[in-house]
Design a protein around this motif. Structure first.
Motif, PDB file in Angstrom:
ATOM      1  N   SER A  15      11.565 -16.831  44.325  1.00 31.34           N
ATOM      2  CA  SER A  15      11.195 -17.263  42.764  1.00 31.34           C
ATOM      3  C   SER A  15       8.733 -17.687  43.178  1.00 31.34           C
ATOM      4  N   TRP A  16       8.605 -17.682  44.054  1.00 28.67           N
ATOM      5  CA  TRP A  16       7.184 -17.960  43.838  1.00 28.67           C
ATOM      6  C   TRP A  16       6.583 -16.577  43.750  1.00 28.67           C
ATOM      7  N   VAL A  17       7.544 -15.165  44.263  1.00 28.35           N
ATOM      8  CA  VAL A  17       7.012 -14.164  44.535  1.00 28.35           C
ATOM      9  C   VAL A  17       7.422 -13.484  42.992  1.00 28.35           C
ATOM     10  N   ASP A  18       8.222 -13.965  42.597  1.00 26.60           N
ATOM     11  CA  ASP A  18       9.154 -12.952  40.911  1.00 26.60           C
ATOM     12  C   ASP A  18       8.218 -14.322  39.854  1.00 26.60           C
ATOM     13  N   ARG A  19       7.776 -14.893  40.175  1.00 24.87           N
ATOM     14  CA  ARG A  19       6.858 -16.107  39.162  1.00 24.87           C
ATOM     15  C   ARG A  19       6.444 -15.017  37.950  1.00 24.87           C
ATOM     16  N   PRO A  20       6.850 -15.584  37.174  1.00 20.45           N
ATOM     17  CA  PRO A  20       6.112 -15.350  35.493  1.00 20.45           C
ATOM     18  C   PRO A  20       4.404 -15.377  35.722  1.00 20.45           C
ATOM     19  N   GLY A  21       3.727 -14.793  35.373  1.00 21.61           N
ATOM     20  CA  GLY A  21       2.636 -15.143  35.224  1.00 21.61           C
ATOM     21  C   GLY A  21       1.228 -14.174  36.263  1.00 21.61           C
ATOM     22  N   GLY A  22       2.283 -13.700  37.307  1.00 22.69           N
ATOM     23  CA  GLY A  22       1.244 -12.401  38.656  1.00 22.69           C
ATOM     24  C   GLY A  22       0.873 -13.548  39.416  1.00 22.69           C
ATOM     25  N   PRO A  23      -0.164 -13.204  40.622  1.00 27.66           N
ATOM     26  CA  PRO A  23      -0.472 -14.256  41.333  1.00 27.66           C
ATOM     27  C   PRO A  23      -1.306 -15.613  40.927  1.00 27.66           C
ATOM     28  N   ASN A  24      -1.681 -15.765  39.326  1.00 27.45           N
ATOM     29  CA  ASN A  24      -1.895 -17.115  38.663  1.00 27.45           C
ATOM     30  C   ASN A  24      -1.480 -17.372  38.022  1.00 27.45           C
ATOM     31  N   PRO A  25      -0.058 -17.782  37.926  1.00 25.90           N
ATOM     32  CA  PRO A  25       0.917 -18.388  36.615  1.00 25.90           C
ATOM     33  C   PRO A  25       0.463 -19.843  36.302  1.00 25.90           C
ATOM     34  N   ALA A  26       0.165 -19.530  34.890  1.00 27.48           N
ATOM     35  CA  ALA A  26      -0.030 -20.493  34.268  1.00 27.48           C
ATOM     36  C   ALA A  26       1.146 -21.993  34.493  1.00 27.48           C
ATOM     37  N   LEU A  27       1.093 -22.711  35.130  1.00 27.40           N
ATOM     38  CA  LEU A  27       1.683 -24.101  34.918  1.00 27.40           C
ATOM     39  C   LEU A  27       1.588 -24.892  34.117  1.00 27.40           C
ATOM     40  N   THR A  28       2.690 -25.479  32.529  1.00 27.55           N
ATOM     41  CA  THR A  28       1.833 -26.512  31.917  1.00 27.55           C
ATOM     42  C   THR A  28       2.937 -27.366  32.188  1.00 27.55           C
ATOM     43  N   ILE A  29       3.458 -27.910  31.322  1.00 28.13           N
ATOM     44  CA  ILE A  29       3.797 -29.781  31.710  1.00 28.13           C
ATOM     45  C   ILE A  29       5.583 -29.399  31.211  1.00 28.13           C
ATOM     46  N   ALA A  30       5.575 -28.562  30.746  1.00 29.39           N
ATOM     47  CA  ALA A  30       7.222 -27.547  30.755  1.00 29.39           C
ATOM     48  C   ALA A  30       7.492 -27.684  32.328  1.00 29.39           C
ATOM     49  N   GLY A  31       7.141 -27.397  33.455  1.00 28.35           N
ATOM     50  CA  GLY A  31       7.533 -27.649  35.000  1.00 28.35           C
ATOM     51  C   GLY A  31       7.841 -28.631  35.273  1.00 28.35           C
ATOM     52  N   VAL A  32       7.107 -29.683  34.963  1.00 22.91           N
ATOM     53  CA  VAL A  32       7.368 -31.157  35.427  1.00 22.91           C
ATOM     54  C   VAL A  32       8.549 -31.968  35.133  1.00 22.91           C
ATOM     55  N   PRO A  33       8.903 -31.806  34.331  1.00 17.16           N
ATOM     56  CA  PRO A  33      10.609 -32.043  34.186  1.00 17.16           C
ATOM     57  C   PRO A  33      11.515 -31.954  35.616  1.00 17.16           C
ATOM     58  N   PRO A  34      11.349 -30.391  35.743  1.00 14.37           N
ATOM     59  CA  PRO A  34      12.231 -30.164  36.729  1.00 14.37           C
ATOM     60  C   PRO A  34      11.664 -30.313  37.961  1.00 14.37           C
ATOM     61  N   ALA A  35      10.535 -30.091  37.990  1.00 16.92           N
ATOM     62  CA  ALA A  35       9.945 -31.181  39.745  1.00 16.92           C
ATOM     63  C   ALA A  35      10.363 -32.076  39.812  1.00 16.92           C
TER      64      ALA A  35
END
Length: 265
Positions: free
Chosen positions: A127-147
């Motif tokens: 999941s980390w390797v294939d994450r959208p955005g390449g080496p520096n993905p833009a982490l947004t607030i949308a990732g807070v609830p899943p975490a």
């Protein structure tokens, strides 16, 4: 891959919705329900998570949602324990035993922790390797609830594992239903953890993620309380379940004295 990803999400979403329905019927439909809060918390969590999975699957099938090998693998990892636990609850609801007893220490049980750790680690690395955005993905607030949900599910899995260990120490056997529900939450945590890097989910899915957060926290509080009660219980014999017993109740559907609720179902 898109077809498999969408179908897997829809199938596991339906399983969670069925589980939510079973827990609602068993907890709200009985007059003597010693731990109604646990059942209602699971209902809220299963309905929110199940609706999210179904909508995500539909989103994937119409070509909008993300689909990848890690996401599909995470969903398939959680499909088996969720299906087994849901099937056993409906079996009990229909008058069946609702459980299977595994005596002693089967090798398959001892292989579950390392097997899960290996599979979960591989999925999260992918999941980390294939994450959208390449080496520096833009982490947004949308990732807070899943975490947050993933963290709560890890806590749930830990408390349920403690309950299973107490039960095995007393009864000398394992409960298939207990093992299934214990594995359900860590595998579900992997699914949500793999979603942390995905920022292009639909708004309704993001809303369901936020609604799932308090439901997961509620269930964690209820589960932690019941496991603590079981650990302090002086009536150790109440943890022993006869394999001939029919219609074994869920922990939220225990009788009024509360002695059957050990948190390790």
């Amino acid at each position: 891959m898109r077809l498999l990803a969408g179908a897997a999400d829809i199938v596991i979403g339906v399983v969670y919705l069925l589980l939510g329905g079973a827990s609602l019927v068993e907890s709200a439909g009985r007059q003597r329900c010693a731990h109604r809060g646990l059942g209602l918390a699971l209902t809220a969590l299963a309905c929110a998570g199940g609706s999210r999975a179904v909508l995500a699957g539909v989103d994937v099938l119409v070509g909008r949602g993300p689909s990848s090998v890690p996401l599909v693998s995470a969903t398939l990892l959680g499909l088996l324990p969720a299906t087994v636990f849901c099937w056993l609850r409906y079996e009990a609801y229909l008058g069946g035993p609702g459980d299977r007893i595994l005596h002693g220490s089967p090798g398959s049980v001892s292989l579950l922790p390392p097997g899960f750790a290996f599979a979960a680690g591989a999925i999260l690395v992918l999941s980390w390797v294939d994450r959208p955005g390449g080496p520096n993905p833009a982490l947004t607030i949308a990732g807070v609830p899943p975490a947050l949900i993933a963290a709560a599910f890890v806590g749930l899995g830990w408390h349920l594992l403690r309950a299973q260990q107490v039960r095995h120490g007393v009864a000398g056997c394992w409960s298939l239903s207990g093992l299934a529900v214990t594995l359900l939450f860590p595998t579900w945590a992997v699914t949500y953890a793999s979603q942390v890097m995905v920022a292009d989910t639909a708004p309704v899915i993001r809303l369901l993620d936020w609604l799932t957060v308090p439901a997961a926290g509620w269930l964690l509080v209820e589960c932690r309380r019941l496991v603590a009660v079981a650990a302090r219980s002086s009536s150790r014999a109440s943890l022993v379940v006869s394999p001939q017993r029919a219609g074994r109740p869920a922990p939220w559907a225990a009788t009024g004295d509360g002695r059957q609720a050990n948190g390790g179902r």
